[in-house]
Scaffold this active site. Structure first.
Site, PDB file in Angstrom:
ATOM      1  N   ASP A  63      -8.124  -6.968  -0.186  1.00 48.73           N
ATOM      2  CA  ASP A  63      -7.360  -7.089   1.056  1.00 48.73           C
ATOM      3  C   ASP A  63      -8.216  -6.506   2.159  1.00 48.73           C
ATOM      4  OD1 ASP A  63      -6.774  -4.131   0.327  1.00 48.73           O
ATOM      5  OD2 ASP A  63      -6.011  -4.350   2.367  1.00 48.73           O
TER       6      ASP A  63
ATOM      7  N   ASP B 110       0.865  -1.162   0.000  1.00 50.02           N
ATOM      8  CA  ASP B 110       0.000   0.000   0.000  1.00 50.02           C
ATOM      9  C   ASP B 110       0.917   1.231   0.000  1.00 50.02           C
ATOM     10  OD1 ASP B 110      -2.123   1.632   0.199  1.00 50.02           O
ATOM     11  OD2 ASP B 110      -2.812   0.932   2.154  1.00 50.02           O
TER      12      ASP B 110
END
Lengths: 376, 376
Positions: free
Chosen positions: A271, A92
């Protein structure tokens, strides 16, 4: 990175595919366990590989940049070497964490100033240095640096924020083109669609993002507090604009039925911290529904945690024992619940893929959603 | 329970033997991981069996009686069934915990009144009901209910306490004779030698305990704060009195060099929370010495945690990664440190046994003790 679309469901927009990365293949749709600081909480890498069957895990740029820091990660030869995870890895960008965790953040055109939530130290994230940091972490899939507006956001703010995210994206793409993979394996950038819950903004953003022709695309800023219907509406709208021959990643989503509904809209990758975080609090997801294992009624329920899931944690331990571990505050309780939940999530997307390939996904999903929501 | 003495070392009093129980054999000398409330903290039963090679684990009567309680354990069919541990199991009598954890304890001839450290509820432990409780837990080896005097204790108190422990022992033996195993497998009582650090009391107690002719004998009340030399002196004195053809269990001891020194005095069985408790605080025991993994110097030490120990936790993870996990407060750090320390403890006693059988234990021990103590 290569994405091969195997089939699209006839009764929905669900797809089955295969992503090939420098660290092996990922069969989609896929769920990616979250390893925020380089460790999927309470789970060993061994268990991720053999019991949970994880194909790809996440790391967080914000956390890893602060701790252990780039010097350690660089000397280690990247996060794969550092934590011993030899399969694909996605990081991320840190955008979401800067806005949710850090103190005194100031967004400017250049980037975002913030103070560490650990020691208050001051840092600047820019599209350029966030690309460099992710290169150093060594992820196979790298996320663009974006601003993730909160829910609800006023239209004017959401629009301004989206436009900034698009300008930042172009700087990310440029930086990636100017730099080399840090450790030999390919590193692929995914841009992120924003636009809050405004249909016109989501349309603009998805169109802009699609025009960048990156190898894969992500949808951000959902599952941040908006009603489920809004999430599905935005996700469906965006999926219809994003190119079909590239993987689509819906960030930070969600519970098991969210995952099935969004697969039906054309999402390939997910996710979420839910299976681990909720697991550590005693919430278990199963094919039959949701269990709060702390409930007194499980005190003498000696049946397996979830006979329906093919994992040692789910089958070899009883509900009564797991409840006892939570009552006594034993770490093993958090471990077993995390392993079970992740094994179930991976089983869920594997079964969804099987149903897509068999052409039976849509009716199967309709049957499963109410079942998955049942409170046991 | 059968104890077969294989050999006694020529250069020391160290022994190698085999204990056969209803749940399989135990090769001595042995270390027993502590599973206080039915779980060896932060370790799965799978890891205990395959990575740590534990042959027998402990449970605690005090904790298990309070939580999950006898009703649950009885319905489960005993602790073996409840926690899925199918190898031998030993339960501590609760004596030590009543004196160290419980509130408002009152010792009388009948037994000990105390309040639960969890909810303040009032309970009475007597030699009789502690035997019944351990029957219900289902341990293969059951410990006598004793009073464990603190260190230092005045002579008069230590003597009175020892005499009470002896009277309680006779009631334990009587109760065991009057009752049947709870689940079909044999349950064997071990009496406990007390007497604080007074040689004459230890002599009296060991003589009394030996005279009961139980199948195995334990030494309690050591490693409670006294100097190491006192522990070794008392232990050696007691071992010389206890019969050679029965296993000797030194309770609550200790660090790796304590274990080797006491093996040299004739001890066969050990338990201690040190490998797990200290592990959870970042202290690692290795063949080369003691590591404080939180130390900054390990931040970029990418060598394995302990290449010298044959365990995935010791070999597949680096010191730098483990240090990072502790710095970030990740549960996985506690898991890996616990698994490594336990695997090392089991390797230590296995190697000691090998040296005893080869007739090389005494010089090997002399070489190992300073090495094990080294601060790395």
């Amino acid at each position: 990175m290569i994405f091969e679309l195997k089939t699209t469901d006839s009764g929905s927009k669900a797809r089955a595919g295969v992503i090939t990365t420098g660290h092996g293949v990922i069969e989609t749709p896929i769920f990616m366990p979250v390893g925020t600081v380089g460790s999927v909480k309470a789970v060993t890498q061994e268990q991720l590989r053999t019991d949970i069957n994880a194909q790809i895990i996440l790391g967080n740029t914000y956390h890893l940049y602060l701790r252990p820091g780039l010097e350690v990660l660089s000397k280690a030869g990247g996060l794969h070497k550092f934590n011993g995870w030899d399969r694909p890895l996605l990081t991320d960008s840190g955008g979401y964490q800067v806005f949710s965790l850090a103190a005194n953040r100031k967004i400017k055109e250049e980037g975002c100033m913030f103070q560490s939530h650990i020691d208050g130290s001051r840092h600047l994230f820019t599209p350029e240095n966030v690309m460099d940091i992710q290169r150093t972490i060594g992820a196979d899939i790298i996320m663009a640096f974006d601003e993730c507006p909160p829910y609800p956001s006023e239209y004017r703010y959401a629009r301004k924020s989206m436009e900034l995210t698009h300008r930042w994206l172009d700087r990310c793409i440029k930086r990636m083109a100017q730099t080399e993979p840090a450790y030999g394996h390919e590193q692929t950038l995914f841009p992120i669609v924003q636009g809050s819950t405004y249909k016109d903004l989501r349309t603009i953003s998805a169109t802009e993002i699609a025009a960048r022709e990156c190898a894969g695309n992500a949808i951000g800023g959902l599952s941040v507090g908006e009603p489920e219907e809004d999430m599905y509406e935005m996700c469906g709208l965006v999926c219809d604009i994003l190119p079909a021959h590239k993987p689509r990643y819906l960030m930070g989503v969600g519970n098991p039925w969210n995952i099935l509904e969004n697969i039906a809209l054309g999402v390939d990758m997910f996710d979420c911290v839910m299976p681990t975080r909720n697991g550590r609090n005693g919430m278990l997801f199963t094919w039959e529904g949701v269990i709060n294992i702390k409930n007194k009624k499980f005190a003498t329920d000696f049946t397996p945690i979830a006979e329906s899931t093919d994992c040692f944690a789910s089958r070899q331990y009883s509900k009564a024992y797991l409840r006892h571990l939570f009552a006594a505050g034993e770490i093993l309780g958090m471990q077993l619940a995390s392993i079970h939940n992740l094994a179930f999530y991976l089983e869920l997307v594997k079964e969804a893929r099987k149903q897509i390939l068999a052409g039976t996904f849509a009716p199967w999903k309709e049957k499963m959603v109410p079942q998955l929501k049942t409170r046991l």
